[in-house]
Design a protein around this motif. Sequence first.
Motif, short mmCIF file in Angstrom:
data_model
loop_
_atom_site.label_atom_id
_atom_site.label_comp_id
_atom_site.label_asym_id
_atom_site.label_seq_id
_atom_site.Cartn_x
_atom_site.Cartn_y
_atom_site.Cartn_z
N ALA A 26 0.80 -1.28 0.70
CA ALA A 26 -0.30 0.08 0.04
C ALA A 26 1.10 0.75 0.26
N GLY A 27 2.17 1.34 0.37
CA GLY A 27 3.10 2.41 0.36
C GLY A 27 3.39 2.69 -0.66
N SER A 28 3.27 2.04 -2.44
CA SER A 28 3.67 2.67 -2.88
C SER A 28 2.48 2.71 -3.69
N TRP A 29 1.57 3.23 -3.30
CA TRP A 29 0.19 3.95 -4.37
C TRP A 29 -0.80 5.15 -3.24
N ALA A 30 -0.63 4.56 -1.86
CA ALA A 30 -1.58 5.55 -1.22
C ALA A 30 -0.60 6.80 -0.84
N GLY A 31 -1.20 8.02 -1.11
CA GLY A 31 -0.36 8.81 -1.22
C GLY A 31 -1.01 10.50 -0.07
N GLY A 32 -1.86 9.98 0.45
CA GLY A 32 -2.29 11.29 1.14
C GLY A 32 -2.88 12.61 0.44
#
Length: 218
Positions: A142-148
Amino acid sequence: MLPTPDLSHLDDDDKLHVYDPAEDTFLLLDGLEKDTDQLRTQKPLICLEIGSGSGCVSAFLGSILGPTNALYLCTDINQRASVCTFATGKQNKVPLSPITCDLSKPLSMRLRRSVDIILFNPPYVPTDHEESVHAQGSAGIAGSWAGGLDGMEVTNRFLDNVGDLLSDCGKFYLVAQAQNNIPEICERMQIKFNLNSRIALQRRAGREHLFIICFSRS
């Protein structure tokens, strides 16, 4: 046309934990291939990919520049991604050097004004702040797409360091989508670091309008 790196060594379990190359990845490959002549003329010595995932992009850059002509550093918060990146380098005969860390944190001082090529396909999908924080903290896929917020929370943290890393003749390739407010990104990098910008390539992929922005010093 240069071939896409061979990723046949990655299995289904790898793809559950590491970002599988998609349209944004292939757009970055196309942008690099379009700039092949410029990149070879530049003769970069140190290349750094932030968030290397499978290692596909750095392996491709190695096929452009030559596997032994530069040092290919790759960072990712995901330990599984580091393993996959190393394997992709080996599979494609490009010696990739993965480092499991947050962005460029352990490298910033040592590589000050020394990196000739920086590549970053960040988590640019807009999510709420908590989702982005959790994704980065869990150091998983998920760290590769969840941009905040605005898809820019992770990108903003790295943009603050680009000017300190980039060499005098360096180039920084950033993947972004229209929702990330590309004019604001370009203006910010010009004002803060005196970096020129150009749109190296753009493409629509479903609902996303993706861009490859290339920054360089004046």
